[in-house]
Enzyme design. Sequence first.
Site, PDB file in Angstrom:
ATOM      1  N   VAL A 194     -53.401  84.913 -80.017  1.00 29.68           N
ATOM      2  CA  VAL A 194     -52.389  85.628 -80.799  1.00 29.68           C
ATOM      3  C   VAL A 194     -52.571  85.111 -82.218  1.00 29.68           C
ATOM      4  O   VAL A 194     -52.229  83.977 -82.521  1.00 29.68           O
ATOM      5  CB  VAL A 194     -50.967  85.386 -80.284  1.00 29.68           C
ATOM      6  CG1 VAL A 194     -49.969  86.156 -81.149  1.00 29.68           C
ATOM      7  CG2 VAL A 194     -50.839  85.820 -78.826  1.00 29.68           C
ATOM      8  N   LYS A 225     -48.432  81.730 -75.017  1.00 30.45           N
ATOM      9  CA  LYS A 225     -49.103  81.502 -76.296  1.00 30.45           C
ATOM     10  C   LYS A 225     -48.958  80.016 -76.591  1.00 30.45           C
ATOM     11  O   LYS A 225     -47.855  79.526 -76.845  1.00 30.45           O
ATOM     12  CB  LYS A 225     -48.462  82.349 -77.400  1.00 30.45           C
ATOM     13  CG  LYS A 225     -49.049  82.086 -78.793  1.00 30.45           C
ATOM     14  CD  LYS A 225     -48.281  82.856 -79.860  1.00 30.45           C
ATOM     15  CE  LYS A 225     -48.814  82.513 -81.249  1.00 30.45           C
ATOM     16  NZ  LYS A 225     -48.044  83.203 -82.332  1.00 30.45           N
ATOM     17  N   THR A 244     -44.954  84.902 -87.755  1.00 32.60           N
ATOM     18  CA  THR A 244     -45.722  85.458 -88.868  1.00 32.60           C
ATOM     19  C   THR A 244     -45.020  86.675 -89.456  1.00 32.60           C
ATOM     20  O   THR A 244     -45.189  86.988 -90.634  1.00 32.60           O
ATOM     21  CB  THR A 244     -47.142  85.824 -88.408  1.00 32.60           C
ATOM     22  OG1 THR A 244     -47.724  84.690 -87.772  1.00 32.60           O
ATOM     23  CG2 THR A 244     -48.023  86.242 -89.573  1.00 32.60           C
ATOM     24  N   TYR A 295     -43.884  81.073 -75.530  1.00 34.55           N
ATOM     25  CA  TYR A 295     -44.478  80.704 -76.818  1.00 34.55           C
ATOM     26  C   TYR A 295     -44.115  79.267 -77.121  1.00 34.55           C
ATOM     27  O   TYR A 295     -42.948  78.951 -77.387  1.00 34.55           O
ATOM     28  CB  TYR A 295     -43.974  81.658 -77.906  1.00 34.55           C
ATOM     29  CG  TYR A 295     -44.506  81.412 -79.299  1.00 34.55           C
ATOM     30  CD1 TYR A 295     -45.606  80.592 -79.539  1.00 34.55           C
ATOM     31  CD2 TYR A 295     -43.904  82.025 -80.391  1.00 34.55           C
ATOM     32  CE1 TYR A 295     -46.086  80.386 -80.827  1.00 34.55           C
ATOM     33  CE2 TYR A 295     -44.378  81.832 -81.678  1.00 34.55           C
ATOM     34  CZ  TYR A 295     -45.462  81.008 -81.888  1.00 34.55           C
ATOM     35  OH  TYR A 295     -45.925  80.808 -83.160  1.00 34.55           O
TER      36      TYR A 295
END
Length: 288
Positions: free
Chosen positions: A200, A160, A44, A132
């Site tokens: 998250v 995540k 992001t 992740y």
Amino acid sequence: MFQGSYVAIVTPFKNGKVDEKTYVKLLERQIKNGTDGIVPCGCTGEAATLSMEEHKRLVDIAVSTVNRRVPVVAGTGSNSTSDAVELTKYAKKAGCDGALIITPYYNKPTPEGQYRHYAEIAKKADIPIMLYNVPSRTGISLSPATVARLSKISNIVAIKEAAGSVQQVMEIIDSCDITVLSGDDSMTLPFMSLGAKGIVSVAANVIPDKIHNLAQSFLDGDIDKARKIHYEIIPVCNAMFIETNPIPVKTTLAMMGLIKEEWRMPLCEMMESNRNKLKEIIKKYGLI
């Protein structure tokens, strides 16, 4: 440490450069609205287009601005193991509380290669690591078996999980003792019902208080309140993915007057039809 609402903070730009003043304001807004942790330089945050110097600078600003009020977990992943090691070691040196490390993209390593990648980083950088898994971006997925194997490394403590799979989360939680956080806002409540500890979040850039309240309500045992918030915010959460993240969330923040509407190429502005859909949703929600 890894529970509640962590925001995958955007990186604001102005005339092609990182807008540091706006970045600090965004960080302060998150803390003011109850966000439990800050994740700079993730997907992001457009980490793939940041220079090494910009990446490190953003980590430094996050750490100094937050000043231990909440944890800072820096995105330090790369498809190059050596670069990931460098960034993760820097996060430790800068004072981060942890590192979020994406699976190596483009290379598409085997499960053994994935294991060696993370094991090397964990060995070289003594910092709590959050794996992740986001196969939609990387082209590969961490299997529950690989996650279980990695969880035996002492400083690999969380994941995540952004594969959008309930089955994946169930198998991870059933097979090992690792903290799971959702990597998809719309799956926060379902994943927490299976044992995940939080999110998250992309949407927390826009509605930080609501994302925090959803996660905290569930952790406090107030499932009805968490469910109510989930259904209230789901249109906004889904709208953040009308186009490739972070295009919609940065467009929303610009509409709210919080940042300049600017990305790093190859990302660009939204299609007009999608912009109109997004504007209608966030206007209905009262954000503009």
